[in-house]
Design a protein around this motif. Structure first.
Motif, PDB file in Angstrom:
ATOM      1  N   LEU B 128      -8.716 -61.050  73.166  1.00  0.00           N
ATOM      2  CA  LEU B 128      -9.332 -59.745  73.360  1.00  0.00           C
ATOM      3  C   LEU B 128      -9.252 -58.926  72.081  1.00  0.00           C
ATOM      4  O   LEU B 128     -10.217 -58.286  71.665  1.00  0.00           O
ATOM      5  N   GLU B 129      -8.071 -58.988  71.436  1.00  0.00           N
ATOM      6  CA  GLU B 129      -7.882 -58.272  70.165  1.00  0.00           C
ATOM      7  C   GLU B 129      -8.889 -58.746  69.135  1.00  0.00           C
ATOM      8  O   GLU B 129      -9.491 -57.944  68.419  1.00  0.00           O
ATOM      9  N   ALA B 130      -9.049 -60.070  69.066  1.00  0.00           N
ATOM     10  CA  ALA B 130      -9.945 -60.634  68.053  1.00  0.00           C
ATOM     11  C   ALA B 130     -11.386 -60.213  68.314  1.00  0.00           C
ATOM     12  O   ALA B 130     -12.106 -59.828  67.394  1.00  0.00           O
ATOM     13  N   ILE B 131     -11.800 -60.258  69.579  1.00  0.00           N
ATOM     14  CA  ILE B 131     -13.191 -59.923  69.901  1.00  0.00           C
ATOM     15  C   ILE B 131     -13.465 -58.449  69.629  1.00  0.00           C
ATOM     16  O   ILE B 131     -14.471 -58.084  69.018  1.00  0.00           O
ATOM     17  N   LEU B 132     -12.543 -57.566  70.102  1.00  0.00           N
ATOM     18  CA  LEU B 132     -12.797 -56.136  69.987  1.00  0.00           C
ATOM     19  C   LEU B 132     -12.499 -55.606  68.590  1.00  0.00           C
ATOM     20  O   LEU B 132     -13.092 -54.634  68.142  1.00  0.00           O
ATOM     21  N   GLY B 133     -11.529 -56.243  67.892  1.00  0.00           N
ATOM     22  CA  GLY B 133     -11.176 -55.775  66.559  1.00  0.00           C
ATOM     23  C   GLY B 133     -10.206 -54.607  66.573  1.00  0.00           C
ATOM     24  O   GLY B 133     -10.033 -53.919  65.572  1.00  0.00           O
TER      25      GLY B 133
END
Lengths: 87, 600
Positions: B128-133
């Motif tokens: 989720l962190e990677a997708i949202l940034g």
């Protein structure tokens, strides 16, 4: 008979699952409903309905939401089985 | 530096807020609106950061006043903590994407993590962190878990990745992201969830509702009486009274200053209820009679709120409320009004349309007796048995219903239907409850108490100046004809608009019959709210509407008092039967009209 039918929320039996077909209302009603995730295409479950034209409780996206009767009858749901009508 | 807590309602923003901030918290109104937000401070690295709990919003395209305020507050934040409900990812992420779109420095608190685990929801946080940034920190704020990590990662807050352009693409992005990071495993319906379902089903819902209300009132009474008996009463009689007596004798027992401050001595002694002095009755009634119940009330309300029961209560009452032009949530100001009309008037601000506000204000101010009024009724009629008390409350309810039906019938405008999220039952946390109680009580002190004291002062001045005798002379015969009350009682009725409890002090020694007391109590309860409530409603509704409300109040008071008088003194049972038939007719008419509308 198994046939896809579109019915407004208050006419569904408790526990029926379906997909939101359309919202028969003005822009304000649509806006209020979509803020809570009630948009066409979403899966919806009717949890219960209060008698005497009382509110309807539905489950959408892991949340339970209560709609007053006036608003509930604007939400039309596509159900798999015509026999889902009734209270 | 300012930190804003932004998120959907019911996701635990207040809990995170109370975990982040210390004891110095203030609740204020966003300028020009009646929407409230809370502000507190967090000590971080020897810096004092301001933390603001922004009103809950579902979207940044505002559908209500609270959301408008939230949008207006956004530019003032240096860091935005987006509180997301881990059990409702799909709905919550919509707001998250809107926040990312605006390139705001964001960090996500994925709250209710423990509940998600209970529900069998598994979320891939690194993905989720990677997708949202943006950084994502799982928290279970109620247990205090994850808060330290949240604070530690605050410096990492940054604008995220926007990979969509249109609104539809935003919706699609939410769906896509959820499918990539969330897995829901099956598990059984827990007992608590079964209880949730029962709470909104027709039969069990009302039974449970009755039980909840009964237990709530019993608890309020227990806490209230307990506080009075063990804390406030001893404080007043053992610590305060001797001081007051010294002051009384040093002033000579009589004279203008003495009467103003201490009041009249009853049988040579200071009587906290009857003396009517600024320092005696003026302090005793609000602090030792009303305030303990306000504490108990707010405590019970906070508990029900955090438990998640209030929306279910709104569902039970929605049908009834619709008949009087309101919807289910309006039950809250009505219930609040039983404690104190002031917070009830404040909560009416949350109703959506002006028509609703007008109806709710009128019904609340006229037919819902605040605790001062209830105490007055019990004080005057308690020893004559429950019959008269029951009659008064029953009359008030009938007035509420009849007036509501009439207003709904006559007023133009619309009342929107109920639309509210129903959160799962959650056991409230002590810290949050305590903070909420503290905020509400300090609000009460600032908004209500000054007017209570002002009211007593003015009452005293009017009384002592003798102007009241002239008014009583003019109005006395009127009151006698309509209500069957003697001249002295007129004074109580005239002064009662400032302080109902003062009216109690005046009426008590007059030796009126229980019937007369019942009439007087009814008129007093109906015809005017306390000064504080009046001013708040004036601010909300404006001059013209407030004038209309006042007119309705006076007419209703006259009608109610006259009816009571006739029913109790002359017509007896037949009057009640007649009234009930009228009420039934009104209800039938209303139902018939609604049926016609439903078919249209």
């Amino acid at each position: 008979m198994k046939e896809n039918a579109e019915l407004p929320l208050p006419e569904l039996k408790n526990g029926t699952e379906g997909r939101i077909a359309k919202i028969c209302g003005g822009t304000h009603a649509v806006k209020r409903l979509s803020a809570l995730g009630i948009v066409p295409g979403k899966k919806i479950v009717k949890v219960s309905g209060m008698p005497l034209r009382g509110p309807v409780v539905v489950a959408v996206d892991q949340t339970q939401i209560a709609l007053g009767f006036g608003l509930a009858k604007k939400v039309w749901v596509e159900v798999a089985n015509e026999n889902s009508a009734g209270r | 530096m300012k930190i804003l807590l932004v998120g959907n309602p019911n996701v635990g923003k207040s809990v995170i807020f109370s975990q982040l901030t210390g004891t110095h918290v203030i609740s204020s109104n966003y300028p020009g609106t009646t929407v409230e937000y809370t502000k507190g401070y967090l000590n971080y690295n020897e810096e004092r950061l301001e933390v603001i709990d922004v009103p809950g919003s579902y979207t940044l395209e505002p559908t209500c006043k609270a959301e408008e305020v939230a949008v207006a507050m956004l530019p003032y934040g240096d860091v935005i903590i987006n509180v997301v409900d881990a059990t409702n990812l799909e709905r919550n992420l919509y707001l998250t994407l809107e926040l990312i779109e605006r390139r705001l420095p964001l960090i996500i608190a994925l709250n209710l993590w423990d509940e998600a685990q209970h529900k069998g929801i598994i979320i891939d946080i690194p993905k989720l962190e990677a997708i949202l940034g943006v950084p994502v920190v799982p928290t279970a704020a109620i247990r205090g878990q994850g808060i330290t990590q949240l604070i530690a990662r605050l410096p990492e807050a940054r604008p995220g990745n926007v990979t969509w352009q249109t609104t539809d693409e935003r919706y699609a992005a939410v769906g896509r992201i959820v499918r990539q990071v969330q897995q829901v495993t099956h598990r059984h319906h827990t007992l608590l969830e079964q209880l949730e379902d029962l709470s909104v089903m027709p039969l069990t819902g009302f039974v449970l509702g009755g039980i909840v209300l009964f237990c709530t009132f019993k608890t309020i009474r227990l806490i209230g009486e307990g506080l009075i008996t063990y804390l406030f009463e001893p404080l007043f009689t053992k610590a305060y009274l001797p001081l007051l007596q010294k002051l009384s004798s040093s002033l000579g027992g009589t004279g203008l200053l003495h009467d103003l401050l201490i009041g009249q001595l009853i049988n040579g002694k200071i009587d906290f209820v009857q003396s009517l002095g600024l320092l005696s009755t003026g302090l005793y009634v609000p602090l030792a009679m009303v305030f303990p119940y306000i504490i108990a009330f707010y405590f019970a309300l906070g508990f029900l709120e955090d438990l998640g029961y209030l929306p279910r209560l709104a569902i039970l009452f929605d049908s009834l409320m619709h008949r009087v032009g309101l919807h289910g949530y309006a039950i809250i100001p009505m219930l609040l009004g039983l404690g104190c009309n002031v917070p009830a008037a404040l909560s009416i601000r949350n109703l959506e349309s002006h028509r609703q506000k007008f109806i709710a204000s009128t019904l609340m101010a006229i037919a819902v007796p605040c605790f001062s009024q209830t105490a007055m009724i019990f004080g005057l009629l308690g020893r004559h048995g429950g019959f008269y008390i029951a009659q008064i409350f029953f009359t008030l309810f009938c007035i509420w219903l009849a007036l509501g039906l009439l207003l709904n019938w006559q007023l133009k405008g619309y009342t929107p239907a109920l639309l509210v999220e129903i959160p799962p039952y959650r056991l409230p946390g002590i810290k949050v409850l305590a903070k909420k109680l503290y905020l509400r009580l300090s609000h009460f002190f600032k908004e209500a108490i000054p007017f209570i004291l002002l009211g007593i002062l003015v009452v005293n001045l009017i009384y002592l100046s003798g102007a009241i005798k002239i008014l009583a002379y003019i109005f006395g015969p009127l009151f006698n004809f309509f209500f069957g009350l003697p001249g002295d009682a007129a004074i109580a009725l005239l002064l009662g608009f400032l302080r109902k409890d003062v009216a109690l002090g005046i009426l008590a020694p007059l030796n009126l019959t229980p019937q007369q007391l019942a009439v007087a109590s009814t008129v007093l309860a109906v015809y005017f709210p306390c000064l504080a409530t009046f001013l708040i409603l004036l601010r909300e509704l404006g001059w013209r509407d407030m004038l209309k409300v006042t007119g309705i109040m006076l007419i209703t008071a006259l009608a109610a008092g006259t009816f009571m008088h006739l029913a109790l003194e002359r017509l007896g049972l037949s009057a009640w039967i007649g009234a009930l038939i009228l009420l039934a007719l009104l209800v039938i008419l209303e139902t018939g009209k609604q049926k016609k509308e439903a078919q249209a």
